[in-house]
Design a protein around this motif. Structure first.
Motif, PDB file in Angstrom:
ATOM      1  N   THR A 102     -46.283 -35.606  19.608  1.00 54.02           N
ATOM      2  CA  THR A 102     -45.921 -35.235  18.238  1.00 54.02           C
ATOM      3  C   THR A 102     -46.614 -33.949  17.822  1.00 54.02           C
ATOM      4  O   THR A 102     -45.999 -33.040  17.240  1.00 54.02           O
ATOM      5  CB  THR A 102     -46.274 -36.362  17.262  1.00 54.02           C
ATOM      6  N   LYS A 103     -47.903 -33.846  18.130  1.00 57.62           N
ATOM      7  CA  LYS A 103     -48.643 -32.644  17.753  1.00 57.62           C
ATOM      8  C   LYS A 103     -48.112 -31.420  18.486  1.00 57.62           C
ATOM      9  O   LYS A 103     -48.012 -30.325  17.909  1.00 57.62           O
ATOM     10  CB  LYS A 103     -50.132 -32.861  18.021  1.00 57.62           C
ATOM     11  N   CYS A 104     -47.763 -31.595  19.746  1.00 57.43           N
ATOM     12  CA  CYS A 104     -47.207 -30.484  20.517  1.00 57.43           C
ATOM     13  C   CYS A 104     -45.847 -30.075  19.967  1.00 57.43           C
ATOM     14  O   CYS A 104     -45.536 -28.877  19.878  1.00 57.43           O
ATOM     15  CB  CYS A 104     -47.103 -30.880  21.990  1.00 57.43           C
ATOM     16  N   LEU A 105     -45.054 -31.053  19.583  1.00 57.15           N
ATOM     17  CA  LEU A 105     -43.741 -30.743  19.010  1.00 57.15           C
ATOM     18  C   LEU A 105     -43.887 -29.928  17.731  1.00 57.15           C
ATOM     19  O   LEU A 105     -43.116 -28.990  17.489  1.00 57.15           O
ATOM     20  CB  LEU A 105     -42.978 -32.040  18.733  1.00 57.15           C
ATOM     21  N   ARG A 106     -44.869 -30.257  16.915  1.00 55.32           N
ATOM     22  CA  ARG A 106     -45.109 -29.477  15.704  1.00 55.32           C
ATOM     23  C   ARG A 106     -45.404 -28.010  16.056  1.00 55.32           C
ATOM     24  O   ARG A 106     -44.881 -27.085  15.430  1.00 55.32           O
ATOM     25  CB  ARG A 106     -46.283 -30.060  14.916  1.00 55.32           C
ATOM     26  N   ILE A 107     -46.240 -27.813  17.070  1.00 56.52           N
ATOM     27  CA  ILE A 107     -46.583 -26.451  17.489  1.00 56.52           C
ATOM     28  C   ILE A 107     -45.347 -25.715  18.000  1.00 56.52           C
ATOM     29  O   ILE A 107     -45.102 -24.557  17.645  1.00 56.52           O
ATOM     30  CB  ILE A 107     -47.679 -26.501  18.567  1.00 56.52           C
ATOM     31  N   VAL A 108     -44.570 -26.393  18.824  1.00 54.06           N
ATOM     32  CA  VAL A 108     -43.367 -25.774  19.387  1.00 54.06           C
ATOM     33  C   VAL A 108     -42.403 -25.358  18.282  1.00 54.06           C
ATOM     34  O   VAL A 108     -41.843 -24.250  18.301  1.00 54.06           O
ATOM     35  CB  VAL A 108     -42.689 -26.733  20.387  1.00 54.06           C
ATOM     36  N   CYS A 109     -42.197 -26.231  17.315  1.00 48.14           N
ATOM     37  CA  CYS A 109     -41.268 -25.907  16.231  1.00 48.14           C
ATOM     38  C   CYS A 109     -41.772 -24.727  15.407  1.00 48.14           C
ATOM     39  O   CYS A 109     -40.981 -23.873  14.974  1.00 48.14           O
ATOM     40  CB  CYS A 109     -41.057 -27.133  15.344  1.00 48.14           C
ATOM     41  N   GLU A 110     -43.083 -24.652  15.194  1.00 54.10           N
ATOM     42  CA  GLU A 110     -43.642 -23.526  14.448  1.00 54.10           C
ATOM     43  C   GLU A 110     -43.480 -22.211  15.205  1.00 54.10           C
ATOM     44  O   GLU A 110     -43.160 -21.171  14.616  1.00 54.10           O
ATOM     45  CB  GLU A 110     -45.125 -23.775  14.179  1.00 54.10           C
ATOM     46  N   LYS A 111     -43.671 -22.250  16.511  1.00 51.67           N
ATOM     47  CA  LYS A 111     -43.685 -21.016  17.300  1.00 51.67           C
ATOM     48  C   LYS A 111     -42.290 -20.569  17.734  1.00 51.67           C
ATOM     49  O   LYS A 111     -42.133 -19.439  18.219  1.00 51.67           O
ATOM     50  CB  LYS A 111     -44.593 -21.193  18.522  1.00 51.67           C
ATOM     51  N   THR A 112     -41.296 -21.428  17.610  1.00 52.10           N
ATOM     52  CA  THR A 112     -39.946 -21.063  18.044  1.00 52.10           C
ATOM     53  C   THR A 112     -38.983 -20.961  16.870  1.00 52.10           C
ATOM     54  O   THR A 112     -37.770 -20.935  17.072  1.00 52.10           O
ATOM     55  CB  THR A 112     -39.396 -22.086  19.063  1.00 52.10           C
ATOM     56  N   GLY A 113     -39.520 -20.879  15.665  1.00 52.19           N
ATOM     57  CA  GLY A 113     -38.655 -20.870  14.492  1.00 52.19           C
ATOM     58  C   GLY A 113     -37.651 -19.737  14.469  1.00 52.19           C
ATOM     59  O   GLY A 113     -36.559 -19.883  13.917  1.00 52.19           O
TER      60      GLY A 113
END
Length: 241
Positions: A102-113
């Motif tokens: 979940t934490k990694c998914l949050r990072i991915v979504c932030e960085k690939t917006g």
């Protein structure tokens, strides 16, 4: 109407652009290779960094992720040092209220917006500890608030994604679909579900644990439609080489 072609990520020439998250399960290197080639962004969670380094062997230099994240209770210091030398961004996420996925998914979504992705794929989502599998399914519910792009769980011949309430068209026309699929109401009952394109279709049916759930179904058409008043987990098999 939401449109989904869940197994397009497995087609070599589909043009599907992914963000790939690698979870801490045994790695299918040919599958990893196919997904990596289609990935615009790659992330690795905690203990998965050890598997990536070991399983890729002499080709490990070809699999350098963009981000490694986690509470790092599993990642070996030598593994982190290897990727640190490649200038990989290593982000500690010590919060124990969410899983590393979940934490990694949050990072991915932030960085690939700003990247025009079609899917987010989590490789290594099933098998091993059953509580981890349930946690990965739970992350799909969190994903609804993080990205409009579908998050796909993929591992060991199975895939899963969450269909939010509403109307959905699912294209199952890649030739990689196995002969089973299902719809599962996880978290709450679904009281009004209608489908087309399945061997056993639903017609304004109610589904809940302890009563009807649509497992062990199969495809009767390359196009499936689902109408639901509550989120449903869509699961299906894919053919492994």
């Amino acid at each position: 109407m939401n449109v989904l072609r869940p197994l397009s990520c497995l087609l070599p020439d589909s043009g599907t652009k992914l963000a790939l998250i690698i979870l801490n399960r045994p790695l299918d290197v040919p599958l990893l290779t196919a997904l990596w080639k289609k990935s615009a962004f790659t992330a690795v969670t905690d203990g998965a960094v050890n598997r990536l380094l070991k399983n890729c062997g002499d080709q490990k230099d070809e699999f350098i992720p963009d981000v490694i994240s986690g509470d790092f209770d599993s990642a070996l210091p030598a593994s982190l040092d290897y990727y640190r030398n490649w200038n990989v961004e290593i982000l500690p996420t010590p919060d124990q209220n969410e899983t590393d996925f979940t934490k990694c998914l949050r990072i991915v979504c932030e960085k690939t917006g700003q990247i025009p992705l079609e899917q987010i794929v989590a490789l290594g989502s099933f098998g091993g500890r059953f509580d981890h599998t349930l946690a990965n399914v739970n992350t799909l519910y969190t994903a609804r608030g993080l990205s409009k792009k579908p998050t796909i769980l993929l591992s060991e011949g199975s895939m899963a994604c969450l269909l939010d309430k509403g109307e959905h068209t699912i294209y199952c026309d890649t030739g990689l679909e196995d002969d089973w699929c299902g719809l599962v109401p996880v978290g709450q009952p679904a009281n009004l579900v209608t489908t087309t394109g399945l061997k056993y279709n639903l017609n304004k049916d109610s589904m809940r644990f302890g009563e009807l759930i649509s497992t062990s179904n199969s495809l009767a058409s390359p196009t499936v439609t689902v109408s639901t008043d509550q989120p449903l987990l869509w699961v299906m098999g894919y053919k492994q080489e």
